[in-house]
Design an enzyme around this catalytic site. Structure first.
Site, PDB file in Angstrom:
ATOM      1  CB  SER A 370      45.342  45.695  45.305  1.00 22.33           C
ATOM      2  OG  SER A 370      45.037  44.320  45.325  1.00 22.33           O
ATOM      3  N   GLY A 371      47.412  47.829  43.840  1.00 19.90           N
ATOM      4  CA  GLY A 371      47.734  49.233  43.609  1.00 19.90           C
ATOM      5  C   GLY A 371      49.195  49.556  43.786  1.00 19.90           C
ATOM      6  CD  GLU A 497      48.839  34.465  41.680  1.00 21.45           C
ATOM      7  OE1 GLU A 497      49.351  33.340  41.548  1.00 21.45           O
ATOM      8  OE2 GLU A 497      49.213  35.272  42.520  1.00 21.45           O
TER       9      GLU A 497
END
Length: 574
Positions: A370-371, A497
């Site tokens: 994430s990020g 996703e």
């Protein structure tokens, strides 16, 4: 404010002219009633004439009938103009809002923006539809009554006129305060609406954490803040009205003393004094009314300032004046040394000198913690933002050279958290292709494995999904989003996703539909679960805004420590 409002009234100049004529007519008829009062006193009460009484009452009734007709025309036309102007303002405001870049709505509360669109325009509507007309009518009565007063008795007129300068200064002094307080008050009201809307929208979270009392306390605090500011505004307006009334009624009392003495001395007839008193009361009443309306106008000016401020906001992302004509898109995407940071974090790069090429028809998965910058790539492709440096190119055309509509028409986005609107299944799916037939929509739903649960809903494809699709589950929302993308039949697919919220059986069917949909199309997939990207041509590993590795799954397991660690965390058997 009035000049801005006039820009919306100008197209309806004939209705404005009709309203103004009716306004002048009603003011003249109102002032003409003073002559009826003079006739009634001199011809009836002084002379005791029954014929004079009948004549005076006949004149009075005709004036009353004419005044009623004029009032009907004035009110109808003025309210029509108010409704029409506000409808146009709301239309232009919403049209402008939907052109602003998404970052604007990330930095400004949606509830506060909604307050401007609804509450502020409603306040402005009451001003255009009644207050401005009321003010103009009273101004005309003030000017006309003043003229008749001067013509009938200059000495008494000067007594009344002596108070006018004393009224003007409080108007200007208190008016500025009321305008600023009105603007602050509207802002506080917007805060109330924003907080209420947000907590009610997420009521499940509030109740799950027993947060009812906390949100109630904060809401009460916000309401009290709004009340305090509103009370200060009302206090200023009330003080202004009280000062004007004291000065106006004081001058009328002085006029009555001097005029009454002249009647007793025979220098003035009772009818002339009665008519003069009538005009004086009309002038005093109109001045007091204008004072009251002045507060409303200042309040509306605060609302107008907020609306004009919103409409003056320029979009950072827009189409060029002369866009390049985009031919049939092959689907080649290139990031050329792209760096980007979000406005809220200007010193932290979300993307750092990214260079990446996706060939037409290639399926590429973006993998990373994430990020890492995966979703930011999607936002740059859709041109929700422009890079700080470098270029994003579609078929070798820089995105800023192309019309926004042309660029976004080539994509279909399936977000991880699908967005549904408060309407029917049909209308939600039709966002993918507004011209699609019902049969096309049903075929797309079947392909996305959504037709079964849609048919089980009370009204099938006409079923209302509730606010943000609350009536369907997370997995069902995601299948509807996939059906919407299938219906769009895009050249480039952006999948964030897209199967994360599906159960195993639904994921199997949807993955088959996606495999068929991706045939011959350029596809970018943000993948958090590595099991969902076995079908891709290439995997791009990202970390801290950089591309650190690319290649197929087996190669990355040996060449990329980060990818190997992500794989080991999910599949110990690798």
């Amino acid at each position: 404010m009035l000049s801005w409002i006039w820009s919306y009234l100008r197209p309806y100049r004939w209705q404005v002219l009709g309203a103004f004529v009716a306004l002048v007519f009603t003011a003249v008829m109102t002032l003409a009633l003073g002559q009826g009062v003079r006739l009634l006193v001199d011809m009836v009460f002084s002379e005791g004439s029954l014929e004079g009484l009948e004549e005076a009452l006949t004149v009075f009734l005709w004036l009353a009938a004419a005044l009623s007709l004029g009032a009907y025309c004035r009110m109808y036309l003025v309210f029509w103009l108010g409704e029409r102007a506000i409808a146009d303002i709301r239309r232009d405001l919403y049209k402008h809002l939907v052109t602003l870049q998404p970052s604007f709505f990330e930095e400004n509360l949606s509830g506060e923006i909604q307050s401007r669109v609804t509450t502020d325009t409603t306040l402005l509507q009451s001003v255009i539809g009644s207050s401005v007309s009321f003010a103009l009518r009273n101004v005309l009565i003030f000017v006309g009554g003043l003229g008749l007063m001067v013509a009938s008795n200059l000495k008494l007129s000067l007594i009344v006129l002596s108070v006018v300068p004393l009224v003007i200064f409080p108007l200007l002094f208190f008016g500025r305060k009321v305008r600023q307080l009105s603007r602050d008050s509207q802002g506080k009201v917007a805060d109330v609406g924003a907080w209420a809307g947000e907590t009610l929208q997420h009521i499940k979270v509030v109740q799950a954490f027993n947060g009812e009392q906390r949100v109630i306390d904060r809401f009460n605090h916000t309401v009290e803040d709004a009340f305090t500011v509103a009370l200060r505004r009302v206090r200023q307006r009330a003080l202004l009205v009280a000062l004007v009334m004291v000065m106006v009624l004081g001058s009328v009392a002085g006029m009555l003393y001097i005029g009454g003495r002249d009647v007793l001395q025979g220098a003035l007839t009772a009818g002339d004094l009665a008519a003069f008193i009538f005009y004086a009361i009309m002038v005093a009443g109109s001045l007091a009314a204008v004072t009251e309306v002045w507060g409303e106008l200042q309040r509306a000016a605060g609302a107008a300032d907020r609306l004009r401020e919103l409409m003056a906001t320029k979009p950072d992302i827009c189409s060029p004046k002369e866009p390049v004509s985009l031919p049939a898109v092959a689907g080649r995407i290139r990031f050329d040394q792209v760096s980007f940071s979000y406005p809220s974090r200007p010193d932290q790069n979300a993307l750092d000198n990214i260079s990446l090429v996706i060939e037409p028809g290639e399926r590429v998965a973006l993998v990373g913690p994430s990020g890492a910058g995966k979703s930011t790539l999607f936002e740059l492709l859709l041109r929700f933002h422009d890079p700080k440096s470098g270029q994003v190119l579609l078929d070798n055309y820089p995105l800023p050279d192309l019309a926004l509509e042309q660029v976004r028409q080539r994509y279909a986005l399936v977000p991880q958290q699908p967005i549904l609107f408060s309407t029917s299944v049909y209308e939600n799916l039709r966002y993918g292709s507004p011209e699609a037939s019902d049969q096309d929509i049903k075929r797309a739903a079947i392909a996305a494995h959504a037709d079964d649960f849609i048919q089980q809903m009370p009204d099938g494809y006409h079923s209302f999904l509730g606010e943000q699709g609350i009536k369907v589950s997370g997995g069902q929302r995601q299948r509807l989003a996939i059906a919407r993308a299938i219906l769009r039949d895009p050249r480039i697919l952006l999948l964030d996703e897209a199967t994360s919220a599906l159960d195993a059986q639904s994921e199997h069917y949807v993955q088959q539909a996606l495999d068929q949909l991706m045939e011959g199309r350029t596809t970018l997939i943000i993948a958090h679960r590595l099991a969902t990207i076995a079908h891709v041509d290439r995997i791009v590993v990202m970390d801290k805004g950089r591309v650190i590795a690319t290649g197929p799954h087996d190669e990355l397991l040996s060449s990329s420590p980060l990818y190997r660690r992500l794989a080991e965390l999910q599949f110990r058997s690798f």
